[in-house]
Design a protein around this motif. Sequence first.
Motif, PDB file in Angstrom:
ATOM      1  N   VAL A 102       0.830  -1.204   0.000  1.00 60.13           N
ATOM      2  CA  VAL A 102       0.000   0.000   0.000  1.00 60.13           C
ATOM      3  C   VAL A 102       0.863   1.253   0.000  1.00 60.13           C
ATOM      4  CG1 VAL A 102      -1.685   1.317   1.343  1.00 60.13           C
ATOM      5  CG2 VAL A 102      -1.910  -1.168   1.152  1.00 60.13           C
ATOM      6  N   GLU A 103       1.983   1.198   0.718  1.00 60.60           N
ATOM      7  CA  GLU A 103       2.812   2.383   0.916  1.00 60.60           C
ATOM      8  C   GLU A 103       3.433   2.922  -0.371  1.00 60.60           C
ATOM      9  OE1 GLU A 103       2.149   0.068   4.407  1.00 60.60           O
ATOM     10  OE2 GLU A 103       3.164  -0.509   2.547  1.00 60.60           O
ATOM     11  N   THR A 104       3.518   2.103  -1.402  1.00 64.26           N
ATOM     12  CA  THR A 104       4.173   2.540  -2.632  1.00 64.26           C
ATOM     13  C   THR A 104       3.196   3.051  -3.683  1.00 64.26           C
ATOM     14  OG1 THR A 104       4.120   0.320  -3.618  1.00 64.26           O
ATOM     15  CG2 THR A 104       6.039   0.883  -2.251  1.00 64.26           C
ATOM     16  N   ALA A 105       1.904   3.116  -3.355  1.00 64.37           N
ATOM     17  CA  ALA A 105       0.902   3.600  -4.309  1.00 64.37           C
ATOM     18  C   ALA A 105       1.205   5.040  -4.720  1.00 64.37           C
ATOM     19  CB  ALA A 105      -0.490   3.513  -3.703  1.00 64.37           C
ATOM     20  N   VAL A 106       0.723   5.437  -5.884  1.00 65.30           N
ATOM     21  CA  VAL A 106       0.907   6.811  -6.357  1.00 65.30           C
ATOM     22  C   VAL A 106       0.132   7.732  -5.405  1.00 65.30           C
ATOM     23  CG1 VAL A 106       0.644   8.407  -8.287  1.00 65.30           C
ATOM     24  CG2 VAL A 106       1.100   5.971  -8.722  1.00 65.30           C
ATOM     25  N   PRO A 107       0.808   8.636  -4.714  1.00 64.84           N
ATOM     26  CA  PRO A 107       0.166   9.362  -3.608  1.00 64.84           C
ATOM     27  C   PRO A 107      -0.836  10.423  -4.048  1.00 64.84           C
ATOM     28  CG  PRO A 107       2.386  10.179  -3.935  1.00 64.84           C
ATOM     29  CD  PRO A 107       2.224   8.997  -4.859  1.00 64.84           C
ATOM     30  N   ASP A 108      -1.868  10.597  -3.197  1.00 67.62           N
ATOM     31  CA  ASP A 108      -2.794  11.740  -3.279  1.00 67.62           C
ATOM     32  C   ASP A 108      -3.604  11.802  -4.561  1.00 67.62           C
ATOM     33  OD1 ASP A 108      -1.884  12.662  -0.764  1.00 67.62           O
ATOM     34  OD2 ASP A 108      -0.177  13.636  -1.721  1.00 67.62           O
ATOM     35  N   VAL A 109      -3.800  10.677  -5.228  1.00 68.78           N
ATOM     36  CA  VAL A 109      -4.614  10.685  -6.447  1.00 68.78           C
ATOM     37  C   VAL A 109      -5.637   9.556  -6.397  1.00 68.78           C
ATOM     38  CG1 VAL A 109      -2.781  11.705  -7.857  1.00 68.78           C
ATOM     39  CG2 VAL A 109      -3.010   9.221  -7.761  1.00 68.78           C
ATOM     40  N   ASP A 110      -6.707   9.728  -7.173  1.00 67.55           N
ATOM     41  CA  ASP A 110      -7.755   8.709  -7.297  1.00 67.55           C
ATOM     42  C   ASP A 110      -7.926   8.234  -8.725  1.00 67.55           C
ATOM     43  OD1 ASP A 110      -9.811   8.319  -4.721  1.00 67.55           O
ATOM     44  OD2 ASP A 110      -8.576  10.120  -4.622  1.00 67.55           O
ATOM     45  N   ALA A 111      -7.077   8.705  -9.636  1.00 70.99           N
ATOM     46  CA  ALA A 111      -7.173   8.288 -11.030  1.00 70.99           C
ATOM     47  C   ALA A 111      -5.805   8.325 -11.683  1.00 70.99           C
ATOM     48  CB  ALA A 111      -8.138   9.185 -11.797  1.00 70.99           C
ATOM     49  N   LEU A 112      -5.631   7.434 -12.657  1.00 73.10           N
ATOM     50  CA  LEU A 112      -4.372   7.320 -13.390  1.00 73.10           C
ATOM     51  C   LEU A 112      -4.661   7.290 -14.885  1.00 73.10           C
ATOM     52  CD1 LEU A 112      -2.814   4.411 -11.274  1.00 73.10           C
ATOM     53  CD2 LEU A 112      -2.275   6.852 -11.054  1.00 73.10           C
ATOM     54  N   VAL A 113      -3.738   7.851 -15.668  1.00 73.69           N
ATOM     55  CA  VAL A 113      -3.847   7.879 -17.128  1.00 73.69           C
ATOM     56  C   VAL A 113      -2.514   7.440 -17.706  1.00 73.69           C
ATOM     57  CG1 VAL A 113      -4.190   9.347 -19.158  1.00 73.69           C
ATOM     58  CG2 VAL A 113      -5.534   9.770 -17.088  1.00 73.69           C
ATOM     59  N   THR A 114      -2.554   6.637 -18.783  1.00 77.05           N
ATOM     60  CA  THR A 114      -1.313   6.240 -19.440  1.00 77.05           C
ATOM     61  C   THR A 114      -1.548   5.938 -20.914  1.00 77.05           C
ATOM     62  OG1 THR A 114       0.663   4.850 -19.220  1.00 77.05           O
ATOM     63  CG2 THR A 114      -1.452   3.731 -19.077  1.00 77.05           C
ATOM     64  N   ALA A 115      -0.475   6.080 -21.688  1.00 81.56           N
ATOM     65  CA  ALA A 115      -0.455   5.621 -23.071  1.00 81.56           C
ATOM     66  C   ALA A 115       0.560   4.501 -23.237  1.00 81.56           C
ATOM     67  CB  ALA A 115      -0.119   6.785 -24.004  1.00 81.56           C
ATOM     68  N   GLU A 116       1.038   3.973 -22.128  1.00 78.01           N
ATOM     69  CA  GLU A 116       2.077   2.938 -22.124  1.00 78.01           C
ATOM     70  C   GLU A 116       1.438   1.556 -22.301  1.00 78.01           C
ATOM     71  OE1 GLU A 116       6.024   1.982 -22.090  1.00 78.01           O
ATOM     72  OE2 GLU A 116       5.375   3.972 -21.475  1.00 78.01           O
ATOM     73  N   PRO A 117       1.812   0.799 -23.342  1.00 77.72           N
ATOM     74  CA  PRO A 117       1.290  -0.565 -23.488  1.00 77.72           C
ATOM     75  C   PRO A 117       1.786  -1.471 -22.359  1.00 77.72           C
ATOM     76  CG  PRO A 117       2.241   0.219 -25.560  1.00 77.72           C
ATOM     77  CD  PRO A 117       2.657   1.179 -24.487  1.00 77.72           C
ATOM     78  N   GLU A 118       0.977  -2.459 -22.034  1.00 74.49           N
ATOM     79  CA  GLU A 118       1.322  -3.472 -21.030  1.00 74.49           C
ATOM     80  C   GLU A 118       1.612  -2.861 -19.662  1.00 74.49           C
ATOM     81  OE1 GLU A 118       0.654  -6.377 -21.873  1.00 74.49           O
ATOM     82  OE2 GLU A 118       0.677  -6.210 -24.058  1.00 74.49           O
TER      83      GLU A 118
END
Length: 285
Positions: A102-118
């Motif tokens: 849990v401690e390594t999650a992307v902090p202070d956000v509730d959504a993620l966006v990417t164009a990176e495959p896989e």
Amino acid sequence: MHMIANWQGSPNHPRFISTRWPWHDVRGLFSLRAGGVSEPPYETLNVGLHVGDRPHAVLQNRSRVAAWVGCGPETWVVPEQVHGNRVAVVDASFAGRGALAVETAVPDVDALVTAEPELPLAVFAADCVPMLFFDPVRRVVAAAHSGWKGTVGHIAREVLSCMREAFDCSPADVRVALGPSIRRCCYEVDESVATMVRAEFGARTMVSRFGRPGKFLLSLQACIRMDLIAGGVLPDHIEDTGACTSCQADLLFSHRAHRGRTGRQLGIVCLSGGDGVKGQELGRA
């Protein structure tokens, strides 16, 4: 808006609801609660590390889900989920954030966006609305967690704005899937929440609770749908599982139905790479 009816799996194996998007382009699914190894009250496919379940069991469950997605759980990217409306753009350097701890999650956000495959993006919920986004033109995906605070904060539109600003996505191209979540049949809120919802979405998303003054039944899904359409998403590009976590607490984890002591299901999305689909074909495992 289309209802997602393609439930997959069997009682003795992980069960999922997959999106209608082309599997060779993008893998998007929502997990259910059957087919895992967790013990009560987290039985059985709990994928939340933060709820008090044995970490070893949770990681086993995540591995079972990962077999369907085609990317190991050590590559997942997970937001901290603080019931806000902030969005982060992530790339391959974020692989594994929040996946095993849990401690390594992307902090202070509730959504993620990417164009990176896989690079799988995962969000967890047990009544809040998990949302998956896919732009087939720009080949961009997003995952978001939307409780009432995030919904009132217009996190759905924040994701669309981020996709547009970071990758020049057109909202008219974006497909969105809403996962299992508590629905108006079961989601009672008080006047303080109702006031904030009315200010942002009007009164049509709620009904007064008969015999319970100051109590209302709220449809988060209706609010989110209004937000998406206002943001430029076409109505026919919005999918909804139609599943209520509270009504179907035997199949899904529900924070309210289980009085706070329960597991989490997930929404996960991953762009396919150029070498074909690595995940299992849904319905054939």
